[in-house]
Enzyme design. Sequence first.
Site, mmCIF file in Angstrom:
data_model
loop_
_atom_site.group_PDB
_atom_site.id
_atom_site.type_symbol
_atom_site.label_atom_id
_atom_site.label_comp_id
_atom_site.label_asym_id
_atom_site.label_seq_id
_atom_site.Cartn_x
_atom_site.Cartn_y
_atom_site.Cartn_z
ATOM 1 N N LYS A 1 -5.213 -13.850 2.436
ATOM 2 C CA LYS A 1 -5.848 -13.612 3.731
ATOM 3 C C LYS A 1 -7.313 -13.226 3.609
ATOM 4 C CE LYS A 1 -3.659 -14.515 6.308
ATOM 5 N NZ LYS A 1 -3.394 -15.952 6.603
ATOM 6 N N HIS B 1 -3.959 -17.097 -5.966
ATOM 7 C CA HIS B 1 -3.998 -15.692 -5.575
ATOM 8 C C HIS B 1 -3.755 -14.779 -6.782
ATOM 9 C CE1 HIS B 1 -4.444 -16.410 -1.388
ATOM 10 N NE2 HIS B 1 -3.205 -16.748 -1.116
ATOM 11 N N SER C 1 -4.616 -9.133 8.972
ATOM 12 C CA SER C 1 -4.224 -10.536 8.900
ATOM 13 C C SER C 1 -2.872 -10.702 8.220
ATOM 14 C CB SER C 1 -5.288 -11.351 8.159
ATOM 15 O OG SER C 1 -6.443 -11.508 8.945
#
Length: 341
Positions: A70, A125, A155
């Site tokens: 995010k 990530h 988020s």
Amino acid sequence: MDGPSEPHIPGLWDTYEEDISEISQKLPGEYFRYEGIPFPVGLYSPESIGLAENTQDVRDDDIFIVTYPKSGTTWMIEIICLILKDGDPSWIRSVPIWERAPWCETIVGAFSLPDQYSPRLMSSHLPIQIFTKAFFSSKAKVIYMGRNPRDVMVSLYHYSKIAGQLKDPGTPNQFLRDFLKGEGEDRVPRPFLGRGAIPPLTPLLCLQDLQGSVQRICEFLGHPLSKEALGSVVAHSTFSAMKANTMSNYTLLPPSLLDHRRGAFLRKGICGDWKNHFTVAQSEAFDRVYRRQMQGMPTFPWDEDPEEDASLDPEPRPSPGPSPSPSPGPSQPSEPSHPRP
């Protein structure tokens, strides 16, 4: 540096899409831990993460986009795809974003896909301690995108409400407590700092000067653009352009993976929205953990200016009217943000 010569590999991506559909039907909303870091069961596996960490399949012209979840991943993918095609939007309009920049660590991951064109654009990530080791002995490049972790948390809350691979986030207060304890994510976002990485970019800096940020990325990649091509990259990577692009807004994903009935993939496209959700007490609690976790890290724009402008938006919109009364935490989303991954 030439962009990928073809936008689509027949057969390969058809199988990829079939795998995504099959995987989405088996998401239990549970987690396993790899080196102490939680990952959703079904979308990731210890084997897929181990492959990403230990593969030797790293090319010198590979480009990695590394983010905490995010933190502007989709926006950066869109920008670089346009740069690699010299501003031509045909690629971003014809191939889903997860095919243009496949994830390194997912079960259907970049390193398990054969016959990809060069340069490969890949997303991840993974934190630096379990990132692809072969990268550090290559000439490959990393672009790290960082975001105010307060906005990240908001988020993530919205996204967790619609993402099939994630457990229900519970109440806003519970989600904040879990986030700060490291439940579901790896605590407060920490930057990827390694050889071959451009100094971290942030959505705030890109919003303030998108053209300048694109030029900076072009210089880092060794891919200069003409004035016209630069203008095209900027025009086609605005929030409204991405939101309208079915190849970038994740509406092609099955509802079992991303439930669009509960909101849109691209939510607001602004910085500072956390101030609409955090109470003073929550903000103070967050800051205590943040300062402890970020000791020794460089200073980021939100550290220098905690009152960053919440109105920054690539496509400013008229004011929606009076703000509602403050909530005790992240509010229910009208348009939840995009999925991981």
